[in-house]
Design a protein around this motif. Structure first.
Motif, PDB file in Angstrom:
ATOM      1  N   THR A 180      48.435  15.245  72.405  1.00 30.08           N
ATOM      2  CA  THR A 180      49.215  13.923  72.753  1.00 30.08           C
ATOM      3  C   THR A 180      49.840  14.021  74.022  1.00 30.08           C
ATOM      4  OG1 THR A 180      50.782  14.099  71.008  1.00 30.08           O
ATOM      5  CG2 THR A 180      48.778  12.668  70.439  1.00 30.08           C
ATOM      6  N   GLU A 181      50.492  15.319  74.235  1.00 30.34           N
ATOM      7  CA  GLU A 181      51.678  15.147  75.115  1.00 30.34           C
ATOM      8  C   GLU A 181      51.709  16.259  75.992  1.00 30.34           C
ATOM      9  OE1 GLU A 181      55.878  14.794  73.365  1.00 30.34           O
ATOM     10  OE2 GLU A 181      54.841  14.747  71.341  1.00 30.34           O
ATOM     11  N   TYR A 182      51.329  17.517  75.708  1.00 31.95           N
ATOM     12  CA  TYR A 182      51.640  18.677  76.631  1.00 31.95           C
ATOM     13  C   TYR A 182      50.915  19.994  76.156  1.00 31.95           C
ATOM     14  CZ  TYR A 182      54.869  20.146  72.993  1.00 31.95           C
ATOM     15  OH  TYR A 182      55.486  20.729  71.952  1.00 31.95           O
ATOM     16  N   LEU A 183      50.696  20.866  76.918  1.00 31.79           N
ATOM     17  CA  LEU A 183      50.298  22.346  76.867  1.00 31.79           C
ATOM     18  C   LEU A 183      51.149  23.280  77.504  1.00 31.79           C
ATOM     19  CD1 LEU A 183      48.325  23.769  74.951  1.00 31.79           C
ATOM     20  CD2 LEU A 183      46.966  24.193  77.032  1.00 31.79           C
ATOM     21  N   ARG A 184      51.582  24.291  76.907  1.00 33.02           N
ATOM     22  CA  ARG A 184      52.482  25.568  77.497  1.00 33.02           C
ATOM     23  C   ARG A 184      52.019  26.502  77.179  1.00 33.02           C
ATOM     24  NH1 ARG A 184      56.985  22.412  74.442  1.00 33.02           N
ATOM     25  NH2 ARG A 184      57.605  20.809  76.002  1.00 33.02           N
ATOM     26  N   SER A 185      52.233  27.432  78.214  1.00 33.56           N
ATOM     27  CA  SER A 185      51.896  28.905  78.111  1.00 33.56           C
ATOM     28  C   SER A 185      52.889  29.860  78.202  1.00 33.56           C
ATOM     29  CB  SER A 185      51.019  29.064  79.117  1.00 33.56           C
ATOM     30  OG  SER A 185      50.383  30.467  79.570  1.00 33.56           O
ATOM     31  N   MET A 186      52.681  31.163  77.465  1.00 31.72           N
ATOM     32  CA  MET A 186      53.659  31.998  77.166  1.00 31.72           C
ATOM     33  C   MET A 186      53.029  33.392  77.317  1.00 31.72           C
ATOM     34  SD  MET A 186      56.121  32.674  73.936  1.00 31.72           S
ATOM     35  CE  MET A 186      57.190  31.124  74.096  1.00 31.72           C
ATOM     36  N   ASP A 187      53.539  34.292  77.983  1.00 33.21           N
ATOM     37  CA  ASP A 187      53.016  35.841  78.019  1.00 33.21           C
ATOM     38  C   ASP A 187      53.260  36.583  76.749  1.00 33.21           C
ATOM     39  OD1 ASP A 187      55.394  37.643  78.317  1.00 33.21           O
ATOM     40  OD2 ASP A 187      55.861  35.921  79.642  1.00 33.21           O
ATOM     41  N   ILE A 188      52.285  37.584  76.497  1.00 31.04           N
ATOM     42  CA  ILE A 188      52.385  37.909  75.163  1.00 31.04           C
ATOM     43  C   ILE A 188      53.437  38.627  74.893  1.00 31.04           C
ATOM     44  CG2 ILE A 188      51.031  39.558  73.741  1.00 31.04           C
ATOM     45  CD1 ILE A 188      49.653  37.046  74.354  1.00 31.04           C
ATOM     46  N   GLU A 189      54.262  39.411  75.888  1.00 31.74           N
ATOM     47  CA  GLU A 189      55.287  40.072  75.613  1.00 31.74           C
ATOM     48  C   GLU A 189      56.428  39.141  75.211  1.00 31.74           C
ATOM     49  OE1 GLU A 189      58.774  43.094  77.849  1.00 31.74           O
ATOM     50  OE2 GLU A 189      56.954  42.290  78.817  1.00 31.74           O
ATOM     51  N   SER A 190      56.693  37.880  75.865  1.00 35.35           N
ATOM     52  CA  SER A 190      57.636  36.928  75.366  1.00 35.35           C
ATOM     53  C   SER A 190      57.232  36.223  73.895  1.00 35.35           C
ATOM     54  CB  SER A 190      57.362  35.778  76.346  1.00 35.35           C
ATOM     55  OG  SER A 190      58.025  36.142  77.605  1.00 35.35           O
ATOM     56  N   TYR A 191      56.111  36.299  73.733  1.00 36.11           N
ATOM     57  CA  TYR A 191      55.550  35.743  72.382  1.00 36.11           C
ATOM     58  C   TYR A 191      55.974  36.742  71.406  1.00 36.11           C
ATOM     59  CZ  TYR A 191      52.060  35.111  68.598  1.00 36.11           C
ATOM     60  OH  TYR A 191      51.533  34.939  67.334  1.00 36.11           O
ATOM     61  N   GLU A 192      55.994  37.868  71.612  1.00 36.11           N
ATOM     62  CA  GLU A 192      56.231  38.859  70.542  1.00 36.11           C
ATOM     63  C   GLU A 192      57.680  39.056  70.298  1.00 36.11           C
ATOM     64  OE1 GLU A 192      54.202  40.392  68.385  1.00 36.11           O
ATOM     65  OE2 GLU A 192      52.353  39.947  69.290  1.00 36.11           O
ATOM     66  N   ASN A 193      58.364  38.942  71.558  1.00 39.34           N
ATOM     67  CA  ASN A 193      59.874  39.038  71.478  1.00 39.34           C
ATOM     68  C   ASN A 193      60.285  37.618  70.834  1.00 39.34           C
ATOM     69  OD1 ASN A 193      59.939  41.373  72.803  1.00 39.34           O
ATOM     70  ND2 ASN A 193      60.180  40.502  74.844  1.00 39.34           N
ATOM     71  N   ASN A 194      59.949  36.517  71.126  1.00 41.38           N
ATOM     72  CA  ASN A 194      60.245  35.342  70.452  1.00 41.38           C
ATOM     73  C   ASN A 194      59.759  35.358  69.157  1.00 41.38           C
ATOM     74  OD1 ASN A 194      61.504  33.058  72.240  1.00 41.38           O
ATOM     75  ND2 ASN A 194      59.948  34.089  73.320  1.00 41.38           N
ATOM     76  N   LEU A 195      58.699  35.905  68.444  1.00 41.30           N
ATOM     77  CA  LEU A 195      58.441  36.001  67.184  1.00 41.30           C
ATOM     78  C   LEU A 195      59.306  36.845  66.368  1.00 41.30           C
ATOM     79  CD1 LEU A 195      56.247  34.703  65.234  1.00 41.30           C
ATOM     80  CD2 LEU A 195      54.843  36.911  66.029  1.00 41.30           C
ATOM     81  N   SER A 196      59.628  37.942  67.093  1.00 43.41           N
ATOM     82  CA  SER A 196      60.465  39.095  66.498  1.00 43.41           C
ATOM     83  C   SER A 196      62.095  38.505  66.195  1.00 43.41           C
ATOM     84  CB  SER A 196      60.529  40.228  67.172  1.00 43.41           C
ATOM     85  OG  SER A 196      61.438  41.323  66.663  1.00 43.41           O
ATOM     86  N   LEU A 197      62.330  37.657  67.221  1.00 44.04           N
ATOM     87  CA  LEU A 197      63.697  37.188  67.176  1.00 44.04           C
ATOM     88  C   LEU A 197      63.555  36.126  66.061  1.00 44.04           C
ATOM     89  CD1 LEU A 197      66.492  37.086  68.303  1.00 44.04           C
ATOM     90  CD2 LEU A 197      65.709  35.475  69.936  1.00 44.04           C
ATOM     91  N   SER A 198      62.569  35.369  66.004  1.00 43.28           N
ATOM     92  CA  SER A 198      62.572  34.253  64.867  1.00 43.28           C
ATOM     93  C   SER A 198      62.652  34.445  63.694  1.00 43.28           C
ATOM     94  CB  SER A 198      61.548  33.397  65.254  1.00 43.28           C
ATOM     95  OG  SER A 198      61.375  32.308  64.336  1.00 43.28           O
ATOM     96  N   GLU A 199      61.815  35.756  63.481  1.00 40.22           N
ATOM     97  CA  GLU A 199      61.946  36.534  61.986  1.00 40.22           C
ATOM     98  C   GLU A 199      63.085  37.037  61.602  1.00 40.22           C
ATOM     99  OE1 GLU A 199      58.518  39.190  62.562  1.00 40.22           O
ATOM    100  OE2 GLU A 199      57.006  37.508  61.870  1.00 40.22           O
ATOM    101  N   GLN A 200      63.841  37.729  62.774  1.00 45.44           N
ATOM    102  CA  GLN A 200      65.053  38.154  62.373  1.00 45.44           C
ATOM    103  C   GLN A 200      66.289  37.178  61.903  1.00 45.44           C
ATOM    104  OE1 GLN A 200      66.532  40.496  65.651  1.00 45.44           O
ATOM    105  NE2 GLN A 200      64.525  41.857  65.870  1.00 45.44           N
ATOM    106  N   ARG A 201      66.078  35.972  62.614  1.00 51.80           N
ATOM    107  CA  ARG A 201      67.005  34.929  62.365  1.00 51.80           C
ATOM    108  C   ARG A 201      66.698  34.280  60.750  1.00 51.80           C
ATOM    109  NH1 ARG A 201      67.198  31.612  68.034  1.00 51.80           N
ATOM    110  NH2 ARG A 201      68.606  33.125  69.110  1.00 51.80           N
ATOM    111  N   LEU A 202      65.328  34.243  60.698  1.00 48.23           N
ATOM    112  CA  LEU A 202      64.836  33.611  59.503  1.00 48.23           C
ATOM    113  C   LEU A 202      65.136  34.425  58.304  1.00 48.23           C
ATOM    114  CD1 LEU A 202      63.388  31.176  58.442  1.00 48.23           C
ATOM    115  CD2 LEU A 202      61.175  32.269  58.721  1.00 48.23           C
ATOM    116  N   GLY A 203      64.944  35.727  58.562  1.00 52.29           N
ATOM    117  CA  GLY A 203      65.308  36.702  57.692  1.00 52.29           C
ATOM    118  C   GLY A 203      66.873  36.682  56.917  1.00 52.29           C
ATOM    119  N   SER A 204      67.642  36.318  58.003  1.00 54.07           N
ATOM    120  CA  SER A 204      69.160  36.423  58.003  1.00 54.07           C
ATOM    121  C   SER A 204      69.352  35.020  57.254  1.00 54.07           C
ATOM    122  CB  SER A 204      69.861  36.621  59.322  1.00 54.07           C
ATOM    123  OG  SER A 204      71.353  36.210  59.010  1.00 54.07           O
ATOM    124  N   SER A 205      68.769  34.031  57.401  1.00 59.68           N
ATOM    125  CA  SER A 205      68.890  32.899  56.908  1.00 59.68           C
ATOM    126  C   SER A 205      68.450  32.820  55.285  1.00 59.68           C
ATOM    127  CB  SER A 205      68.016  31.771  57.563  1.00 59.68           C
ATOM    128  OG  SER A 205      68.071  30.362  56.941  1.00 59.68           O
TER     129      SER A 205
END
Length: 462
Positions: free
Chosen positions: A251-276
């Motif tokens: 309904t609004e937008y489409l964005r693109s992310m390179d795979i390295e950034s995708y993996e880095n963001n995923l890893s960082l999110s999991e670390q934060r989530l694990g801590s939470s």
């Protein structure tokens, strides 16, 4: 490619219809649908109160609202960047469905629709009545977009399922590439009781038949307001190597992310989530999110951090469409989070809807103009703009619209019976069945004759 394409015009088109949409006292969807549970409804006659003042051919023309994405795609040097923009174009063509719960008029056999706008021109024709098939061809300076749609409509008890069967294709002659895909199903919920709402659901696979690159996008089912309208997926090459992660809301937008950034963001999110989660565990609380929910949050973020050069090239408006500006307006999004993600950029963003769109069938600005008759138009006599039933509904005269709709349908039936007596099959004027070299499937192909011959037809369908 044609030498007679229209320029990018600066013409101002209307921003509203002649009359607001007012439901009559006789509007009762259940009375029509109750006998059709599980059945295909394409052939079931519907009262005009179910319709919006556009033909399905005009609805197909809405696929071209963001045609500049194809022009941008043709100018990219690498195939992955071209796939990004073709994917954005494919998703953008569904944005017009948001809030659109009324049904377009079924095209009459032989009906046409032409559109010349912003450097492209398009022709649509209803090439078959049983089954109903609508074919189209659009072309710009550096691309062609064509295909056919054989819509299926089914009542599932509490919702309507619209299946837009058919293959769509984009050709980029400068790169000798053809991309194909099929659109996902559309569902209209709460058709019996409750507030009507629309979602797209399923998997769309876009294929570059030259390079073997594919983009597989999953349109998520809306389990909650925060997950509504989500779409995400990957671009990968013929060896299944991933090159981009795409995500957004159709309904609004489409964005693109390179795979390295995708993996880095995923890893960082999991670390934060694990801590939470560890903090919650120590506090005796239960985690409420799984470790790979990061991108469901990405699809809820605001757009400001991700504006890129693509936005400036497309002259995208960044006024948020999230806040209804008038009573009765729907919200496109439930954006409530802002989550940073390095390496992400915007490929496409929808134009905000008119502030009073809810008064006019939730039409976009582009849709508002599609049935507009302008003094300098020289239309084929079978053009959708000339249908008296659609014109009457647009003007708010539902009684006349219903009478004209019945008259046109009866005229079409009588013409069909006359051809049957003569043992004469209907022959489309501008499209013919041919086997595609890319898909090896038989489909309707444009014969490159509409613009030269449109004023010579003697077909009388109205």
């Amino acid at each position: 490619m044609s030498d007679h394409l229209p320029p990018s015009d600066g013409r101002r088109y209307r921003s509203r219809l002649p009359r607001e949409h007012i439901l009559g006292d006789d509007f009762n969807m259940w009375s029509v649908l109750k006998g059709g549970i599980g059945k295909e409804l394409t052939k079931v006659p519907m009262p005009v109160s179910f319709n919006e003042p556009l033909s399905f051919l005009q609805r197909m023309a809405e696929l071209m609202e963001y045609s500049e994405l194809l022009q941008l795609a043709a100018g990219q040097e690498d195939s992955v960047s071209r796939m990004e923009l073709v994917a954005a174009f494919a998703v953008s063509g569904l944005a017009c469905n948001w809030g659109r719960t009324a049904k377009p008029f079924n095209p009459l056999l032989g009906e046409t629709y032409e559109l010349e706008r912003n450097g492209f021109r398009m022709v649509c024709e209803q090439v078959s009545h049983h089954p109903p098939v609508s074919a189209f061809h659009a072309e710009g300076d550096q691309y062609q977009f064509h295909g056919s749609v054989h819509p299926k409509l089914k009542f599932l008890g509490r919702s309507l399922e619209i299946s837009p069967r058919g293959t769509l294709a984009v050709e980029l002659p400068g790169h000798e590439e053809t991309y194909t895909w099929s659109n996902v199903n559309c569902y209209v919920h709460n058709v019996v009781v409750g507030k009507l709402w629309v979602e797209q659901q399923g998997t769309m696979t876009i294929t570059n038949h030259k390079t073997g690159d594919t983009c597989t996008l999953v349109f998520k089912s809306s389990s909650s307001s925060k997950s509504s309208h989500r779409v995400e997926g990957f671009i990968q090459d013929r060896k299944k190597t991933r090159h981009r992660f795409l995500y957004g809301k159709w309904t609004e937008y489409l964005r693109s992310m390179d795979i390295e950034s995708y993996e880095n963001n995923l890893s960082l999110s999991e670390q934060r989530l694990g801590s939470s989660q560890e903090t919650e565990r120590r506090a005796g609380l239960s985690p409420i999110h799984g470790p790979r929910k990061m991108f469901s949050r990405l699809n809820s973020i605001t757009t400001a951090p991700f504006r890129s050069h693509s936005d400036r090239e497309l002259n995208v408006e960044h006024d948020s469409p999230d806040d209804p500006s008038a009573e009765g307006a729907l919200s496109r999004s439930s954006s409530g989070h802002s989550l940073g993600s390095a390496g992400s950029r915007t490929l496409w963003q929808a134009e905000p809807p008119p502030v009073d769109a809810h008064k006019y069938y939730h039409f976009t600005r582009f849709a508002m103009s599609l049935n507009e008759l302008l003094p300098d138009m020289e239309l084929c006599r079978t053009d959708s703009r000339l249908r008296p039933d659609i014109r009457a509904l647009e003007s708010g005269d539902t009684e006349k619209a219903g009478a004209e709709k019945a008259r046109l349908e009866d005229k079409q039936r009588r013409a069909g019976k006359a051809r049957s007596k003569r043992k004469q099959a209907w022959t489309p004027r501008y499209f013919q069945l041919c086997k595609s070299a890319d898909t090896n499937i038989e489909d309707w192909t444009y014969m490159n004759n509409f613009w030269e011959e449109k004023n010579t037809t003697d077909v009388d369908i109205f």
